[in-house]
Design a protein around this motif. Sequence first.
Motif, PDB file in Angstrom:
ATOM      1  N   LYS A   7      -2.487   2.975  14.057  1.00  0.00           N
ATOM      2  CA  LYS A   7      -1.704   3.554  13.050  1.00  0.00           C
ATOM      3  C   LYS A   7      -0.337   3.118  13.366  1.00  0.00           C
ATOM      4  O   LYS A   7       0.057   2.695  14.739  1.00  0.00           O
ATOM      5  CB  LYS A   7      -1.560   5.027  12.907  1.00  0.00           C
ATOM      6  CG  LYS A   7      -1.139   5.976  13.950  1.00  0.00           C
ATOM      7  CD  LYS A   7      -1.284   7.391  14.038  1.00  0.00           C
ATOM      8  CE  LYS A   7      -0.631   7.977  15.211  1.00  0.00           C
ATOM      9  NZ  LYS A   7      -0.670   9.448  14.999  1.00  0.00           N
ATOM     10  N   LYS A  11       5.324   4.036   8.767  1.00  0.00           N
ATOM     11  CA  LYS A  11       4.704   4.545   7.435  1.00  0.00           C
ATOM     12  C   LYS A  11       3.551   5.479   7.441  1.00  0.00           C
ATOM     13  O   LYS A  11       2.351   4.870   7.821  1.00  0.00           O
ATOM     14  CB  LYS A  11       4.374   3.409   6.469  1.00  0.00           C
ATOM     15  CG  LYS A  11       4.079   3.602   5.059  1.00  0.00           C
ATOM     16  CD  LYS A  11       5.011   2.901   4.076  1.00  0.00           C
ATOM     17  CE  LYS A  11       4.486   3.150   3.030  1.00  0.00           C
ATOM     18  NZ  LYS A  11       5.757   3.964   2.077  1.00  0.00           N
ATOM     19  N   MET A  14      -0.506   4.318   6.788  1.00  0.00           N
ATOM     20  CA  MET A  14      -0.899   2.885   7.005  1.00  0.00           C
ATOM     21  C   MET A  14      -1.595   2.858   8.356  1.00  0.00           C
ATOM     22  O   MET A  14      -1.144   2.917   9.270  1.00  0.00           O
ATOM     23  CB  MET A  14       0.535   2.293   6.919  1.00  0.00           C
ATOM     24  CG  MET A  14       0.116   0.467   6.955  1.00  0.00           C
ATOM     25  SD  MET A  14       1.532  -0.351   7.376  1.00  0.00           S
ATOM     26  CE  MET A  14       2.676  -0.132   5.663  1.00  0.00           C
ATOM     27  N   ARG A  34       6.317  -5.769  10.689  1.00  0.00           N
ATOM     28  CA  ARG A  34       6.678  -4.906   9.810  1.00  0.00           C
ATOM     29  C   ARG A  34       5.761  -3.603  10.291  1.00  0.00           C
ATOM     30  O   ARG A  34       6.405  -2.353   9.919  1.00  0.00           O
ATOM     31  CB  ARG A  34       6.291  -5.115   8.540  1.00  0.00           C
ATOM     32  CG  ARG A  34       7.145  -6.083   7.959  1.00  0.00           C
ATOM     33  CD  ARG A  34       6.843  -6.418   6.487  1.00  0.00           C
ATOM     34  NE  ARG A  34       7.806  -5.011   5.845  1.00  0.00           N
ATOM     35  CZ  ARG A  34       7.861  -4.774   4.511  1.00  0.00           C
ATOM     36  NH1 ARG A  34       7.191  -5.608   3.613  1.00  0.00           N
ATOM     37  NH2 ARG A  34       8.421  -3.809   3.889  1.00  0.00           N
ATOM     38  N   PHE A  35       4.727  -3.747  10.974  1.00  0.00           N
ATOM     39  CA  PHE A  35       3.899  -2.752  11.328  1.00  0.00           C
ATOM     40  C   PHE A  35       4.478  -1.902  12.304  1.00  0.00           C
ATOM     41  O   PHE A  35       4.442  -0.765  12.429  1.00  0.00           O
ATOM     42  CB  PHE A  35       2.450  -3.182  11.619  1.00  0.00           C
ATOM     43  CG  PHE A  35       1.381  -2.057  11.973  1.00  0.00           C
ATOM     44  CD1 PHE A  35       0.824  -1.512  10.476  1.00  0.00           C
ATOM     45  CD2 PHE A  35       1.154  -1.715  12.976  1.00  0.00           C
ATOM     46  CE1 PHE A  35      -0.124  -0.422  10.761  1.00  0.00           C
ATOM     47  CE2 PHE A  35       0.019  -0.584  13.203  1.00  0.00           C
ATOM     48  CZ  PHE A  35      -0.735   0.004  12.086  1.00  0.00           C
ATOM     49  N   LEU A  71      -5.632  -4.180   6.656  1.00  0.00           N
ATOM     50  CA  LEU A  71      -4.663  -3.326   6.230  1.00  0.00           C
ATOM     51  C   LEU A  71      -4.963  -2.072   5.249  1.00  0.00           C
ATOM     52  O   LEU A  71      -5.151  -2.733   4.125  1.00  0.00           O
ATOM     53  CB  LEU A  71      -3.355  -4.064   6.141  1.00  0.00           C
ATOM     54  CG  LEU A  71      -2.153  -3.229   5.936  1.00  0.00           C
ATOM     55  CD1 LEU A  71      -1.579  -2.654   7.339  1.00  0.00           C
ATOM     56  CD2 LEU A  71      -0.864  -4.090   5.509  1.00  0.00           C
ATOM     57  N   GLN A  72      -4.957  -0.823   5.638  1.00  0.00           N
ATOM     58  CA  GLN A  72      -5.100  -0.015   4.888  1.00  0.00           C
ATOM     59  C   GLN A  72      -3.728   0.761   4.697  1.00  0.00           C
ATOM     60  O   GLN A  72      -2.979   1.174   5.371  1.00  0.00           O
ATOM     61  CB  GLN A  72      -5.938   1.036   5.424  1.00  0.00           C
ATOM     62  CG  GLN A  72      -5.995   2.308   4.421  1.00  0.00           C
ATOM     63  CD  GLN A  72      -6.835   3.648   5.073  1.00  0.00           C
ATOM     64  OE1 GLN A  72      -7.304   3.614   6.070  1.00  0.00           O
ATOM     65  NE2 GLN A  72      -6.800   4.610   4.341  1.00  0.00           N
ATOM     66  N   MET A  73      -3.415   0.546   3.148  1.00  0.00           N
ATOM     67  CA  MET A  73      -2.147   1.059   2.774  1.00  0.00           C
ATOM     68  C   MET A  73      -2.003   2.411   2.378  1.00  0.00           C
ATOM     69  O   MET A  73      -3.288   3.063   1.845  1.00  0.00           O
ATOM     70  CB  MET A  73      -1.343   0.231   1.514  1.00  0.00           C
ATOM     71  CG  MET A  73      -1.210  -1.132   1.831  1.00  0.00           C
ATOM     72  SD  MET A  73       0.006  -1.455   3.067  1.00  0.00           S
ATOM     73  CE  MET A  73       1.650  -0.618   2.040  1.00  0.00           C
ATOM     74  N   PRO A  74      -1.185   3.425   2.552  1.00  0.00           N
ATOM     75  CA  PRO A  74      -1.339   4.913   1.812  1.00  0.00           C
ATOM     76  C   PRO A  74      -1.410   4.940   0.512  1.00  0.00           C
ATOM     77  O   PRO A  74      -1.114   3.829  -0.151  1.00  0.00           O
ATOM     78  CB  PRO A  74       0.044   5.305   2.513  1.00  0.00           C
ATOM     79  CG  PRO A  74       0.870   4.377   2.598  1.00  0.00           C
ATOM     80  CD  PRO A  74       0.180   2.859   2.936  1.00  0.00           C
ATOM     81  N   LYS A  76      -0.676   5.956  -3.219  1.00  0.00           N
ATOM     82  CA  LYS A  76       0.400   5.848  -4.060  1.00  0.00           C
ATOM     83  C   LYS A  76       0.862   7.526  -4.284  1.00  0.00           C
ATOM     84  O   LYS A  76      -0.100   8.228  -4.596  1.00  0.00           O
ATOM     85  CB  LYS A  76       0.208   5.097  -5.447  1.00  0.00           C
ATOM     86  CG  LYS A  76       1.393   5.109  -6.073  1.00  0.00           C
ATOM     87  CD  LYS A  76       1.344   4.320  -7.422  1.00  0.00           C
ATOM     88  CE  LYS A  76       2.636   4.448  -8.209  1.00  0.00           C
ATOM     89  NZ  LYS A  76       2.683   3.932  -9.483  1.00  0.00           N
TER      90      LYS A  76
END
Length: 98
Positions: A7, A11, A14, A34-35, A71-74, A76
């Motif tokens: 993690k 963010k 993410m 960015r991570f 990459l797992q995005m949060p 929306k």
Amino acid sequence: MLCAVYKTHKKEGMYLYVPKKGHFDDVPEALMARFGKPELVTIIALEKRERLGGVDKQKLIEALSTQGFYLQMPPKEDNLLEQHRESLGLSKTPDKKF
């Protein structure tokens, strides 16, 4: 197949999945920048899991095999103000007055 899940503190929600603990060689430098500093969450044996929270297992396995990471995005977030305006019959965004 094992994979390590990391993690970020930048963010909420993410996560970065890599095939081995500490193996970030295939992750693009721009993404790592960015991570931020990855924090290990868990190591998962994918063959022992039928479901993964918020991730399509087949897409995860395919991404790990082909690109070396996933990459797992949060999810929306709902815009409650827009929903409320629509329920009142208004446009999603207020008209700008100059």
